[in-house]
Write an enzyme that holds these catalytic residues in place. Structure first.
Site, PDB file in Angstrom:
ATOM      1  N   ASP A   1       0.796  -1.313   0.068  1.00  0.00           N
ATOM      2  CA  ASP A   1       0.018   0.083  -0.038  1.00  0.00           C
ATOM      3  C   ASP A   1       0.851   1.370  -0.074  1.00  0.00           C
ATOM      4  O   ASP A   1       2.133   1.204   0.456  1.00  0.00           O
ATOM      5  CB  ASP A   1      -1.076  -0.185   1.177  1.00  0.00           C
ATOM      6  CG  ASP A   1      -1.936   0.719   0.936  1.00  0.00           C
ATOM      7  OD1 ASP A   1      -2.319   1.367  -0.043  1.00  0.00           O
ATOM      8  OD2 ASP A   1      -3.004   0.915   2.049  1.00  0.00           O
TER       9      ASP A   1
ATOM     10  N   ASN B   1     -11.106  -2.531  -5.198  1.00  0.00           N
ATOM     11  CA  ASN B   1     -10.243  -1.509  -5.958  1.00  0.00           C
ATOM     12  C   ASN B   1     -10.865  -1.347  -7.671  1.00  0.00           C
ATOM     13  O   ASN B   1     -10.531  -0.213  -8.127  1.00  0.00           O
ATOM     14  CB  ASN B   1      -8.861  -2.052  -6.615  1.00  0.00           C
ATOM     15  CG  ASN B   1      -8.030  -2.006  -5.188  1.00  0.00           C
ATOM     16  OD1 ASN B   1      -7.146  -2.945  -4.874  1.00  0.00           O
ATOM     17  ND2 ASN B   1      -8.291  -1.111  -4.403  1.00  0.00           N
TER      18      ASN B   1
END
Ligand code: IPE
Ligand code: IPE
Ligand code: MG
Length: 236
Positions: free
Chosen positions: A15, A63
């Site tokens: 991330d 996502n």
């Protein structure tokens, strides 16, 4: 490697690509490109630490909510990664596997994944697992569906279900659970990653943004892991 603990399976939530790009005044896609370089380096050095399985969270079922531009840039990068790293994987004896709903990915990407998975499955020492179109809840729901179908067809009865039997319906039942889960960029959450498999994993969160993650830090995390007291609910 001497002095460091043996970890068979490491899982990583990669991330912070977007924040890295912002920090460098670049478009988000540049952060993802730089993040892909971190993956390339990682797969070159991780084998020497004795890690046999590496799972990387590359694209979650959530996502898809990002802009069309970002999703398509991520898919292009993935297509490029598969093509570009094919030889590196073969040379380094790395088997590619995928956890997630492969058939929900664009067809060219799914085809390319199946091809590379087949090619790299013949002769390997290490396994790279990409979590793609992956959601921990989706995995459990998909497993429950497969179990229900097996019940309806009379292959198994609900009474015989236990944790070991349920595991057989997960995406990669033969892969041992990760002992260590690393998340970069400081977020203290699982974001729907490996909900079943991480039950007893040691979690390590670093503030480092994924594009800046390197071998030195990986080593430090392994050292830290070696000092953890894993109890699995029991007491000595
Ligand atoms: C992680 O970086 C990569 C993917 C989720 C594909 P992010 O894109 O989430 O980066 P941040 O969280 O916005 O910094
Ligand atoms: C998790 O990161 C998914 C991947 C790294 C692929 P996200 O950036 O999507 O998670 P949230 O939105 O911070 O929970
Ligand atoms: Mg993020």
């Amino acid at each position: 490697m001497s002095g460091l603990p043996q970890v068979q399976h490491v899982a990583i939530i990669m991330d912070g690509n977007g924040r890295w790009a912002k920090k460098h005044d670049l478009p988000r896609v540049e952060g993802h490109k730089k993040g892909a370089e971190t993956v390339e380096n990682l797969i070159n050095y991780i084998g020497k630490y004795g890690v046999k399985y590496l799972t990387l969270y590359a694209f979650s079922t959530e996502n898809w909510k990002r802009s069309e531009e970002e999703v398509s840039a991520l898919m292009s990068l993935l297509a490029f990664f598969l093509e570009d790293k094919r030889q590196q994987m073969l040379d380094n004896k790395i088997r590619l596997r995928v956890t997630g709903r492969i058939d929900g990915l664009p067809k060219e990407i799914a085809d390319s994944i199946y091809k590379v998975m087949e090619e790299t499955a013949k002769d390997y020492e290490y396994t790279l697992i990409l979590a793609l179109n992956y959601g921990g809840r989706a995995e459990i729901v998909d497993a429950a569906k497969k179990f229900a179908e097996a019940c309806i067809s009379g292959k198994i009865s609900p009474d015989s279900l236990d944790e070991a039997a349920f595991r057989q319906y997960l995406y990669l039942p033969d892969v041992p659970d990760p002992e260590l889960m690393i998340r970069t960029s400081g977020e203290l959450r699982l974001s729907n990653f490996l909900l079943w498999e991480l039950s007893y994993s040691e979690i390590f969160v670093t503030d480092t943004l994924w594009p800046d993650f390197n071998e030195e830090e990986f080593r430090r995390i392994l050292e830290n892991f070696g000092k953890r007291d894993r109890r699995f609910g029991g007491r000595k």
